[in-house]
Design a protein around this motif. Structure first.
Motif, PDB file in Angstrom:
ATOM      1  N   GLN A 331       0.826  -1.211   0.000  1.00 43.35           N
ATOM      2  CA  GLN A 331       0.000   0.000   0.000  1.00 43.35           C
ATOM      3  C   GLN A 331       0.858   1.257   0.000  1.00 43.35           C
ATOM      4  N   LEU A 332       1.892   1.295   0.849  1.00 44.75           N
ATOM      5  CA  LEU A 332       2.765   2.470   0.894  1.00 44.75           C
ATOM      6  C   LEU A 332       3.631   2.572  -0.351  1.00 44.75           C
ATOM      7  N   ILE A 333       4.134   1.453  -0.803  1.00 48.94           N
ATOM      8  CA  ILE A 333       4.996   1.473  -1.982  1.00 48.94           C
ATOM      9  C   ILE A 333       4.217   1.920  -3.215  1.00 48.94           C
ATOM     10  N   GLU A 334       2.999   1.407  -3.369  1.00 51.06           N
ATOM     11  CA  GLU A 334       2.169   1.792  -4.519  1.00 51.06           C
ATOM     12  C   GLU A 334       1.887   3.292  -4.522  1.00 51.06           C
ATOM     13  N   ARG A 335       1.760   3.898  -3.331  1.00 53.06           N
ATOM     14  CA  ARG A 335       1.477   5.327  -3.226  1.00 53.06           C
ATOM     15  C   ARG A 335       2.743   6.182  -3.237  1.00 53.06           C
ATOM     16  N   GLY A 336       3.894   5.555  -3.441  1.00 47.17           N
ATOM     17  CA  GLY A 336       5.138   6.310  -3.504  1.00 47.17           C
ATOM     18  C   GLY A 336       5.622   6.822  -2.167  1.00 47.17           C
ATOM     19  N   MET A 337       5.175   6.189  -1.075  1.00 48.60           N
ATOM     20  CA  MET A 337       5.566   6.658   0.251  1.00 48.60           C
ATOM     21  C   MET A 337       6.941   6.158   0.684  1.00 48.60           C
ATOM     22  N   VAL A 338       7.436   5.132   0.054  1.00 49.71           N
ATOM     23  CA  VAL A 338       8.781   4.640   0.359  1.00 49.71           C
ATOM     24  C   VAL A 338       9.684   5.015  -0.811  1.00 49.71           C
ATOM     25  N   GLN A 339      10.632   5.906  -0.548  1.00 46.16           N
ATOM     26  CA  GLN A 339      11.496   6.420  -1.603  1.00 46.16           C
ATOM     27  C   GLN A 339      12.963   6.215  -1.236  1.00 46.16           C
ATOM     28  N   SER A 340      13.826   6.559  -2.175  1.00 47.33           N
ATOM     29  CA  SER A 340      15.263   6.381  -1.963  1.00 47.33           C
ATOM     30  C   SER A 340      16.022   7.540  -2.598  1.00 47.33           C
ATOM     31  N   VAL A 341      17.079   7.984  -1.918  1.00 44.58           N
ATOM     32  CA  VAL A 341      17.982   8.990  -2.483  1.00 44.58           C
ATOM     33  C   VAL A 341      19.413   8.493  -2.337  1.00 44.58           C
ATOM     34  N   GLU A 342      20.275   9.021  -3.156  1.00 45.14           N
ATOM     35  CA  GLU A 342      21.694   8.637  -3.121  1.00 45.14           C
ATOM     36  C   GLU A 342      22.451   9.617  -2.252  1.00 45.14           C
ATOM     37  N   HIS A 343      23.024   9.107  -1.183  1.00 40.51           N
ATOM     38  CA  HIS A 343      23.808   9.935  -0.256  1.00 40.51           C
ATOM     39  C   HIS A 343      25.268   9.938  -0.696  1.00 40.51           C
ATOM     40  N   PRO A 344      25.975  11.062  -0.570  1.00 39.31           N
ATOM     41  CA  PRO A 344      27.345  11.128  -1.095  1.00 39.31           C
ATOM     42  C   PRO A 344      28.334  10.181  -0.433  1.00 39.31           C
ATOM     43  N   THR A 345      28.085   9.772   0.811  1.00 39.38           N
ATOM     44  CA  THR A 345      29.015   8.851   1.469  1.00 39.38           C
ATOM     45  C   THR A 345      28.369   7.534   1.879  1.00 39.38           C
ATOM     46  N   VAL A 346      27.069   7.524   2.079  1.00 40.46           N
ATOM     47  CA  VAL A 346      26.379   6.332   2.568  1.00 40.46           C
ATOM     48  C   VAL A 346      25.887   5.451   1.435  1.00 40.46           C
ATOM     49  N   GLY A 347      25.580   6.061   0.287  1.00 41.74           N
ATOM     50  CA  GLY A 347      24.958   5.332  -0.803  1.00 41.74           C
ATOM     51  C   GLY A 347      23.455   5.505  -0.758  1.00 41.74           C
ATOM     52  N   PRO A 348      22.673   4.538  -1.237  1.00 35.14           N
ATOM     53  CA  PRO A 348      21.213   4.685  -1.246  1.00 35.14           C
ATOM     54  C   PRO A 348      20.653   4.767   0.176  1.00 35.14           C
ATOM     55  N   VAL A 349      19.803   5.750   0.403  1.00 35.24           N
ATOM     56  CA  VAL A 349      19.123   5.921   1.684  1.00 35.24           C
ATOM     57  C   VAL A 349      17.618   5.866   1.430  1.00 35.24           C
ATOM     58  N   ARG A 350      16.952   4.881   2.007  1.00 32.62           N
ATOM     59  CA  ARG A 350      15.492   4.780   1.871  1.00 32.62           C
ATOM     60  C   ARG A 350      14.824   5.567   3.001  1.00 32.62           C
ATOM     61  N   PHE A 351      13.631   6.084   2.717  1.00 26.92           N
ATOM     62  CA  PHE A 351      12.919   6.863   3.724  1.00 26.92           C
ATOM     63  C   PHE A 351      11.429   6.827   3.435  1.00 26.92           C
ATOM     64  N   VAL A 352      10.644   7.159   4.471  1.00 26.24           N
ATOM     65  CA  VAL A 352       9.201   7.319   4.312  1.00 26.24           C
ATOM     66  C   VAL A 352       8.941   8.773   3.945  1.00 26.24           C
ATOM     67  N   ALA A 353       8.294   8.987   2.818  1.00 23.81           N
ATOM     68  CA  ALA A 353       8.150  10.320   2.241  1.00 23.81           C
ATOM     69  C   ALA A 353       7.075  11.138   2.960  1.00 23.81           C
ATOM     70  N   ARG A 354       6.882  12.363   2.476  1.00 25.48           N
ATOM     71  CA  ARG A 354       5.892  13.255   3.086  1.00 25.48           C
ATOM     72  C   ARG A 354       4.494  12.654   2.958  1.00 25.48           C
ATOM     73  N   ALA A 355       3.652  12.972   3.939  1.00 22.97           N
ATOM     74  CA  ALA A 355       2.313  12.379   3.993  1.00 22.97           C
ATOM     75  C   ALA A 355       1.253  13.242   3.316  1.00 22.97           C
ATOM     76  N   ILE A 356       1.628  14.407   2.806  1.00 24.36           N
ATOM     77  CA  ILE A 356       0.658  15.341   2.226  1.00 24.36           C
ATOM     78  C   ILE A 356       0.664  15.209   0.712  1.00 24.36           C
ATOM     79  N   ARG A 357      -0.523  15.119   0.133  1.00 24.25           N
ATOM     80  CA  ARG A 357      -0.667  15.019  -1.318  1.00 24.25           C
ATOM     81  C   ARG A 357      -1.429  16.230  -1.855  1.00 24.25           C
ATOM     82  N   PHE A 358      -1.028  16.699  -3.024  1.00 22.01           N
ATOM     83  CA  PHE A 358      -1.744  17.750  -3.732  1.00 22.01           C
ATOM     84  C   PHE A 358      -2.161  17.203  -5.090  1.00 22.01           C
ATOM     85  N   ASP A 359      -3.400  17.490  -5.494  1.00 17.89           N
ATOM     86  CA  ASP A 359      -3.891  16.991  -6.777  1.00 17.89           C
ATOM     87  C   ASP A 359      -2.964  17.400  -7.908  1.00 17.89           C
TER      88      ASP A 359
END
Length: 404
Positions: A331-359
């Motif tokens: 459910q969260l993955i389908e809604r794009g709530m679990v995302q990932s960014v590339e950190h300059p020293t750590v590598g991929p960092v996964r996180f739970v994204a913002r909970a607010i949606r705008f049309d």
């Protein structure tokens, strides 16, 4: 610099003088909405939460990474005159300052709101503290655990016969951070009307006390403090967790219609008309006897089996999931709530994204939590227009300190 031109807070500059959780969580909310967040950190150690572990991933703590995405880090020594002058210049260019020092600390350094508003009359300052800027406890330090206790939340959390229990997340810090972000948005709207900035005072105690809602209402109505009830609801039953064959589920039978459907799903037709439980008030009064009947029934089937049966007839129910199950939930993955960014020293960092949606507006791509001082020169050039010579003069004056 992150591109956020299509986001709600695009163009808003926030000077972040916060550490640990409450303030960083507030500014992360604003950054998620598109504001440009410049995080000021001590050049020797940075935000102390960088060292909160385990786990430590490379040189960064998972704790710090969880509340500092979408920010730029500047290392500035607030104890040096050159450093304070730099912060004053940044505040002059900012829309918002958010800080969570103990009340009076910034005033001692010449960085309090009175000093800042002289330079920038449109500036909004949001001050977060444990107990607020006024009252007999104003000078007390505030940490999440302390405020969970002082607010009464711990006293109503836990088993009825057990000790007070803290909430399993940093609820005081996080609730205060959400209130602080809300306060900044309201202050920006007020500035739109008046053209003037303002100071906002957000107290962790105030924030947590506001969550007492019906518990406070019960005290005001009766003069008696509610006691710990564990997982029991004071007026609804069954409305609690039950152990099943392979885990736990929550069930919420909130009215008589649900009760009839619930009994059918359990294949217990006699229970439906049992005179001890045939109305909601009787079920609440007879909760202990009802739980004794239901517990062995629930133990006969698996979590998924019960959830399927109950959901099929519309009974509110759900699994009690581990954090890992939530982070991998379709459910969260389908809604794009679990995302990932590339950190300059750590590598991929996964996180739970913002909970607010705008049309029709996708969230802007996030940037990784910054390394210590990663953007110092970039921000001074961007916000203040300083060239390399001007930045070096500030560095020579001790504005950026010496890292250990």
């Amino acid at each position: 610099m992150r591109e956020t031109t299509d986001q709600p807070l695009s163009g808003i500059r926030v000077l972040d003088l916060c550490r640990v959780v409450s303030g960083p969580f507030a500014t992360m909310q604003l950054g998620d909405l598109g504001a440009d967040i410049v995080k000021i950190e001590d050049p020797r150690h940075g935000d102390e939460s960088r060292r909160y572990g385990p786990p430590i991933i490379g040189s960064e703590s998972a704790y710090f990474l969880s509340v500092n995405r979408n920010k730029r880090s500047c290392t500035i020594d607030l104890k040096s005159e050159a450093g304070r002058d730099t912060v004053l210049a940044l505040a002059e260019a900012a829309d918002v300052v958010v800080e969570n020092f103990r009340p009076g600390t910034l005033d001692k350094w010449g960085l309090g709101y009175d000093a800042l508003k002289v330079r920038n009359g449109r500036l909004i300052q949001c001050s977060i503290s444990g107990f607020g800027r006024s009252g007999p406890d104003a000078d007390r330090p505030g940490y999440d655990l302390i405020l969970q206790g002082e607010s009464g939340v711990m006293d109503i959390t836990g088993d009825a016969d057990g000790p007070p229990m803290k909430v399993g997340t940093s609820i005081a810090d996080l609730t205060t951070g959400l209130y602080a972000a809300q306060a900044v948005l309201a202050a920006l709207r007020l500035r739109d009307r008046t053209g003037e900035g303002s100071r906002v005072d957000v107290s962790m105690l105030d924030a947590m006390a506001s969550l007492l809602t019906f518990n406070a209402g019960m005290y005001f109505a009766t003069g008696e403090s509610p006691r710990r009830r564990g997982n029991v609801h004071p007026t609804i039953s069954p409305y609690e967790p039950f152990p099943v064959a392979d885990g736990w589920i929550n069930v919420g039978v909130a009215n008589d219609k649900f009760w009839a459907l619930f009994c059918d799903a359990l294949e217990q037709p006699d229970l439906k008309t049992d005179p001890r439980f045939d109305t909601a008030p009787k079920r609440a009064a007879g909760r202990a006897a009802l739980v004794q009947i239901l517990t062995p029934i629930f133990a006969t089937r698996s979590r998924e089996d019960w959830l399927s049966r109950l959901s099929a007839v519309g009974i509110p129910c759900g699994a009690i999931k581990t954090v890992g199950e939530v982070c991998e939930a379709p459910q969260l993955i389908e809604r794009g709530m679990v995302q990932s960014v590339e950190h300059p020293t750590v590598g991929p960092v996964r996180f739970v994204a913002r909970a607010i949606r705008f049309d029709d507006m996708a969230p802007a791509p996030s940037t990784a939590p910054p390394t210590l001082g990663q953007h110092t020169y970039e921000v001074l050039a961007d916000w203040l227009g300083w060239d390399a010579d001007r930045i070096e003069r500030s560095a020579a004056g001790g504005a950026f300190g010496q890292r250990e």
